[in-house]
Design a protein around this motif. Sequence first.
Motif, PDB file in Angstrom:
ATOM      1  N   LYS A 228       0.815  -1.221   0.000  1.00 48.25           N
ATOM      2  CA  LYS A 228       0.000   0.000   0.000  1.00 48.25           C
ATOM      3  C   LYS A 228       0.849   1.271   0.000  1.00 48.25           C
ATOM      4  O   LYS A 228       0.489   2.275   0.635  1.00 48.25           O
TER       5      LYS A 228
ATOM      6  N   LYS B 271      -7.100   5.852  -7.471  1.00 51.61           N
ATOM      7  CA  LYS B 271      -8.148   5.243  -6.657  1.00 51.61           C
ATOM      8  C   LYS B 271      -9.020   4.311  -7.500  1.00 51.61           C
ATOM      9  O   LYS B 271      -9.365   3.194  -7.078  1.00 51.61           O
TER      10      LYS B 271
ATOM     11  N   ASP C 267      -9.361   0.291  -6.928  1.00 49.45           N
ATOM     12  CA  ASP C 267     -10.687  -0.293  -6.709  1.00 49.45           C
ATOM     13  C   ASP C 267     -10.959  -1.423  -7.699  1.00 49.45           C
ATOM     14  O   ASP C 267     -11.574  -2.441  -7.350  1.00 49.45           O
TER      15      ASP C 267
ATOM     16  N   LYS D 137      -9.732   6.103   7.561  1.00 50.68           N
ATOM     17  CA  LYS D 137      -9.077   5.082   6.754  1.00 50.68           C
ATOM     18  C   LYS D 137      -7.875   5.611   5.985  1.00 50.68           C
ATOM     19  O   LYS D 137      -7.032   4.826   5.543  1.00 50.68           O
TER      20      LYS D 137
ATOM     21  N   GLU E 235      -6.742   3.295   3.112  1.00 54.68           N
ATOM     22  CA  GLU E 235      -7.502   3.478   1.884  1.00 54.68           C
ATOM     23  C   GLU E 235      -7.237   4.864   1.317  1.00 54.68           C
ATOM     24  O   GLU E 235      -6.855   5.792   2.039  1.00 54.68           O
TER      25      GLU E 235
END
Length: 483
Positions: free
Chosen positions: A226, A243, A247, A440, A482
């Motif tokens: 990440k 993003k 996803d 997040k 996230e």
Amino acid sequence: MALRQQLTQKLEQRLSPQQIQLMKLLQVPTMELDQRIKQELEENPALDEGAEEVDEYDNDPEDDYKDDENEFDTDFDISDYFDDDTPDYKTQVNNKSKDDEERGVPLSVDSSFQDKLTEQLHLLDLDDTQFQIADTIIGNLDESGYLNRELDAIVDDLAFSSNIMVTEAEVEHVLKIVQELDPAGIGARDLRECLLLQIERIQEGNITLFTAKKILEDHFEEFTKKHYDKIQKKLEIEDEDLKEAIDAIIRLNPKPGGSLKDNSKSVQQVIPDFMIAEFDGKLELSINGRNTPDLKVSKEYEQLLRSYAEGAKTSKADKDALTFVKTKLEGAKWFIDAIRQRQQTLYTTMHAIMMYQYEFFLTGDETNMKPMILKDIAEIVGLDISTVSRVANSKYVQTAYGVYSLKYFFSESLSTDTGEEVSTREVKKILTDAIESENKKKPLTDEHLAKLLNDKGYNIARRTIAKYREQLNIPVARLRKEL
């Protein structure tokens, strides 16, 4: 060499057959109890279903032959029954007619995901050698659909088992064919290849999927850790584009073999063994009626026992017949007593748990859960810890707040600043709530979580937080991040 005779005395504890039967029945869940009773009814014709009938004279059928049995008591040995040569037809009962309804339990048979892949192979234009290679590859896939064996090992398997001589290049070519089967991702050798196989099928010029493919191809390590800022810098893309690509990757299936397996997996129904209901602020416990079936000793076998007892009992056949009937009747009584003791033990243990966790059953709030271990309940009900463990195993209770496993209510204790003992279940609930409500983009580390709980008065170290987090299957802060 001199022979010497010696007399020794020792004390040992053995469980009776009834106790062993009760221990086995205690750990059987309600779903399996029905099958266990049906099995006993089939094996023991002296056992019948239905409520026990009250005998007007209340006579013990064994009383009729107690005086007579002394005639051959010296020859009577119950072990003779287990070793006799009684033909099977003499111990079987078949009262079925052609019109009787067949009540056999239907079996659900489904093929494995490997079988479904093999079915797809038959639709392809493959020669015999290619088909054998493909079939071997499919047979080496794990439950997730991955090929964890090296290609040279598959070459050796084909040579030794099927006498087929091929090269690694030929196996690689057939592997590519297998990877084109459904679902996408089958036959991959690692997670990266699995995700790429899926992306390549749906890409079709989509810029988001093209970015996702570049991430998997060139920046997979950064993706798994990440390190999104590094990916964004190397690909020179905007936050929104990154993003969307992430996803798209997350929506892929990391275990394609499991998807086929899950489709054929039957859903196991949970039948609660107990029900707890609230009436006017008070809790009432009831036990599932399927735990207390109506069983009785067969009247026909009692009459049969009287008939044999009143006979001459001179021949070995008569003695064997009497032994057989006695054994079946005693077995039926043992089983009925074991079912009754099971019911009593289950109810007593669950009632102790209900009273111990009274506030939780009233409110459903996990923070009201008290620390409780097997020893606590064992001391209340006066049973051994192993017995309480058997009761808690595979048993469920239905409450106004859902169905819970009995094991759920057992937890260790943790002290607060005030010296109060609280359940670790309460601490885990606070930990879960904190992680669910965290930012997040900047998830809480174990150090921050430990400080948060310390501020609330719980004496807990960072390593304990890590242990509880792992028990809850919650990843570390870096993996919870996230965009």
